[in-house]
Design a protein around this motif. Sequence first.
Motif, PDB file in Angstrom:
ATOM      1  N   MET A 116     -77.895  62.797  54.128  1.00 26.11           N
ATOM      2  CA  MET A 116     -78.139  63.229  55.626  1.00 26.11           C
ATOM      3  C   MET A 116     -78.818  64.344  55.481  1.00 26.11           C
ATOM      4  O   MET A 116     -78.198  65.683  55.908  1.00 26.11           O
ATOM      5  CB  MET A 116     -77.240  63.026  56.661  1.00 26.11           C
ATOM      6  N   ARG A 147     -80.739  67.709  56.922  1.00 24.37           N
ATOM      7  CA  ARG A 147     -80.864  68.035  58.264  1.00 24.37           C
ATOM      8  C   ARG A 147     -82.237  69.083  58.207  1.00 24.37           C
ATOM      9  O   ARG A 147     -82.576  69.687  57.268  1.00 24.37           O
ATOM     10  CB  ARG A 147     -79.455  68.862  58.666  1.00 24.37           C
ATOM     11  N   VAL A 149     -66.135  76.716  56.256  1.00 25.98           N
ATOM     12  CA  VAL A 149     -65.503  75.620  55.344  1.00 25.98           C
ATOM     13  C   VAL A 149     -65.817  76.052  53.953  1.00 25.98           C
ATOM     14  O   VAL A 149     -65.064  75.988  53.183  1.00 25.98           O
ATOM     15  CB  VAL A 149     -65.857  74.598  56.051  1.00 25.98           C
ATOM     16  N   PHE A 182     -63.022  76.598  51.412  1.00 27.89           N
ATOM     17  CA  PHE A 182     -63.067  75.584  50.075  1.00 27.89           C
ATOM     18  C   PHE A 182     -63.272  76.270  48.837  1.00 27.89           C
ATOM     19  O   PHE A 182     -62.328  76.041  47.794  1.00 27.89           O
ATOM     20  CB  PHE A 182     -64.255  74.663  50.280  1.00 27.89           C
ATOM     21  N   ALA A 232     -58.105  62.406  52.355  1.00 29.73           N
ATOM     22  CA  ALA A 232     -59.323  62.974  52.746  1.00 29.73           C
ATOM     23  C   ALA A 232     -59.860  63.933  51.687  1.00 29.73           C
ATOM     24  O   ALA A 232     -61.205  63.931  51.595  1.00 29.73           O
ATOM     25  CB  ALA A 232     -59.055  63.962  53.813  1.00 29.73           C
ATOM     26  N   VAL A 257     -63.763  63.477  50.286  1.00 27.33           N
ATOM     27  CA  VAL A 257     -64.645  64.629  50.139  1.00 27.33           C
ATOM     28  C   VAL A 257     -65.088  64.979  48.647  1.00 27.33           C
ATOM     29  O   VAL A 257     -66.440  65.199  48.368  1.00 27.33           O
ATOM     30  CB  VAL A 257     -64.007  66.037  50.792  1.00 27.33           C
ATOM     31  N   ALA A 311     -67.445  62.046  48.027  1.00 26.09           N
ATOM     32  CA  ALA A 311     -69.001  62.336  48.404  1.00 26.09           C
ATOM     33  C   ALA A 311     -69.715  63.320  47.873  1.00 26.09           C
ATOM     34  O   ALA A 311     -70.827  63.225  47.795  1.00 26.09           O
ATOM     35  CB  ALA A 311     -68.470  62.654  49.923  1.00 26.09           C
ATOM     36  N   LEU A 312     -68.955  64.477  47.599  1.00 26.26           N
ATOM     37  CA  LEU A 312     -69.585  65.433  46.715  1.00 26.26           C
ATOM     38  C   LEU A 312     -70.159  65.149  45.295  1.00 26.26           C
ATOM     39  O   LEU A 312     -71.212  65.234  45.117  1.00 26.26           O
ATOM     40  CB  LEU A 312     -68.775  66.544  46.508  1.00 26.26           C
ATOM     41  N   HIS A 328     -73.244  62.886  45.628  1.00 29.83           N
ATOM     42  CA  HIS A 328     -74.466  63.918  46.045  1.00 29.83           C
ATOM     43  C   HIS A 328     -74.756  64.373  44.993  1.00 29.83           C
ATOM     44  O   HIS A 328     -75.898  64.678  44.665  1.00 29.83           O
ATOM     45  CB  HIS A 328     -73.929  64.660  47.228  1.00 29.83           C
ATOM     46  N   VAL A 369     -72.999  71.204  52.157  1.00 28.12           N
ATOM     47  CA  VAL A 369     -72.868  70.602  53.447  1.00 28.12           C
ATOM     48  C   VAL A 369     -73.788  69.375  53.677  1.00 28.12           C
ATOM     49  O   VAL A 369     -73.011  68.734  54.347  1.00 28.12           O
ATOM     50  CB  VAL A 369     -73.536  71.695  54.333  1.00 28.12           C
ATOM     51  N   ALA A 396     -73.872  67.057  51.628  1.00 26.63           N
ATOM     52  CA  ALA A 396     -73.004  66.056  51.010  1.00 26.63           C
ATOM     53  C   ALA A 396     -72.132  65.366  51.904  1.00 26.63           C
ATOM     54  O   ALA A 396     -71.783  64.104  51.569  1.00 26.63           O
ATOM     55  CB  ALA A 396     -72.493  66.591  49.768  1.00 26.63           C
ATOM     56  N   LEU A 397     -71.938  66.024  53.034  1.00 24.68           N
ATOM     57  CA  LEU A 397     -70.628  65.520  53.720  1.00 24.68           C
ATOM     58  C   LEU A 397     -71.021  65.250  55.232  1.00 24.68           C
ATOM     59  O   LEU A 397     -71.970  65.856  55.738  1.00 24.68           O
ATOM     60  CB  LEU A 397     -69.834  66.513  53.815  1.00 24.68           C
ATOM     61  N   THR A 398     -70.495  64.329  55.838  1.00 23.20           N
ATOM     62  CA  THR A 398     -70.444  64.044  57.147  1.00 23.20           C
ATOM     63  C   THR A 398     -69.716  64.819  57.982  1.00 23.20           C
ATOM     64  O   THR A 398     -69.091  65.898  57.447  1.00 23.20           O
ATOM     65  CB  THR A 398     -69.750  62.550  57.552  1.00 23.20           C
ATOM     66  N   PRO A 399     -70.224  65.172  59.302  1.00 22.16           N
ATOM     67  CA  PRO A 399     -69.486  66.074  59.898  1.00 22.16           C
ATOM     68  C   PRO A 399     -67.970  65.705  59.954  1.00 22.16           C
ATOM     69  O   PRO A 399     -67.163  66.925  59.792  1.00 22.16           O
ATOM     70  CB  PRO A 399     -69.912  65.980  61.404  1.00 22.16           C
ATOM     71  N   GLN A 409     -66.281  64.642  57.320  1.00 21.14           N
ATOM     72  CA  GLN A 409     -65.750  64.985  55.832  1.00 21.14           C
ATOM     73  C   GLN A 409     -65.794  66.603  55.892  1.00 21.14           C
ATOM     74  O   GLN A 409     -64.950  67.082  55.432  1.00 21.14           O
ATOM     75  CB  GLN A 409     -66.635  64.461  54.866  1.00 21.14           C
ATOM     76  N   LEU A 410     -66.677  67.244  56.538  1.00 20.42           N
ATOM     77  CA  LEU A 410     -66.613  68.800  56.396  1.00 20.42           C
ATOM     78  C   LEU A 410     -65.432  69.245  57.166  1.00 20.42           C
ATOM     79  O   LEU A 410     -64.821  69.988  56.852  1.00 20.42           O
ATOM     80  CB  LEU A 410     -67.887  69.350  57.254  1.00 20.42           C
ATOM     81  N   ALA A 466     -62.564  67.773  57.568  1.00 19.22           N
ATOM     82  CA  ALA A 466     -61.505  67.245  56.795  1.00 19.22           C
ATOM     83  C   ALA A 466     -61.500  68.266  55.340  1.00 19.22           C
ATOM     84  O   ALA A 466     -60.444  68.613  55.066  1.00 19.22           O
ATOM     85  CB  ALA A 466     -61.609  65.884  56.134  1.00 19.22           C
ATOM     86  N   ALA A 467     -62.574  68.729  54.863  1.00 21.15           N
ATOM     87  CA  ALA A 467     -62.814  69.635  53.922  1.00 21.15           C
ATOM     88  C   ALA A 467     -62.135  71.078  54.363  1.00 21.15           C
ATOM     89  O   ALA A 467     -61.163  71.689  53.502  1.00 21.15           O
ATOM     90  CB  ALA A 467     -64.041  69.994  53.255  1.00 21.15           C
ATOM     91  N   GLY A 468     -62.478  71.314  55.413  1.00 23.33           N
ATOM     92  CA  GLY A 468     -61.724  72.662  55.975  1.00 23.33           C
ATOM     93  C   GLY A 468     -60.352  72.617  56.070  1.00 23.33           C
ATOM     94  O   GLY A 468     -59.484  73.387  55.872  1.00 23.33           O
ATOM     95  N   GLU A 469     -59.799  71.320  56.579  1.00 24.33           N
ATOM     96  CA  GLU A 469     -58.436  71.334  57.003  1.00 24.33           C
ATOM     97  C   GLU A 469     -57.562  71.108  55.642  1.00 24.33           C
ATOM     98  O   GLU A 469     -56.640  71.762  55.293  1.00 24.33           O
ATOM     99  CB  GLU A 469     -58.308  69.848  57.734  1.00 24.33           C
TER     100      GLU A 469
END
Lengths: 152, 152
Positions: A1, A3, A15, A19, A138, A142, A145-146, A149, B128, B130-133, B135-136, B138-141
Amino acid sequence: MPRKRRLPTRDELRVWREFLETGEVLRALLATRLQADTGLSPSDYAVLLALSEAEGNRARSSDLATLVGWERSRLSHHLGRMERRTLIRREECASDSRGAEIVLAPAGRKAFHAATVPHLTAVRELFVDALTPDQLAAAGEVAAALRSHLDR
Amino acid sequence: MPRKRRLPTRDELRVWREFLETGEVLRALLATRLQADTGLSPSDYAVLLALSEAEGNRARSSDLATLVGWERSRLSHHLGRMERRTLIRREECASDSRGAEIVLAPAGRKAFHAATVPHLTAVRELFVDALTPDQLAAAGEVAAALRSHLDR
């Protein structure tokens, strides 16, 4: 996606930095543990792991570079050091442009096997035990997905 | 949550390897982009970022080592190279055991400012986007859970 806006938001950057920095702390702690427990560096371990998993415990240096994800020159320097420690052998192949064949040597096999349990224990203690099962799933999502990409 | 079993499961190890390898690919791509776009290495950028955010754009070398997360010896070598490129200045402080004070120099300030937009653009494109909101988030968590575990 993709943006439309150009720069990451403050939250996205937070983040990213968390990370990045956490990954660095994790790698540094694991490297220290691996070296102390087994005498191998993470680079040694990556090469020995790739050769252990390769057909016949041998691989062309070009294929090995792909497996460990390094530039050819970095791999070549590192293999020189590992050869002097008799962890691997290089078999030159004059007729083949894909480079020497790299072979797991007996001392390398022994060092890798001796390192496996301490290394996996460290991975569990430093990474797996930090995360709930949901967080672990998760993290896998992640990373996938990375990867997908970045492979594009 | 310490678990009783000793070694990670196959699935846990798969996530770990994917997480580790993807992080390495991401860092390598960002480093290549940063160097090509700005002439700065990721290590240069980390030091300039820390000094840019520090009070008065200066910091004790011991505090700077903590901020960038490196050993003192690695930082010292790197600062020597940055000083020769006039990106930073070292002001020795004979009366203070915490080491020299490191100061952001005009060329360093200029290089950092010139690098900001290309670097942030690369972070957006490679991470950024690469990830859905979800997933982003979740990456932070995941990063926060790892950090809190590793800080203990």
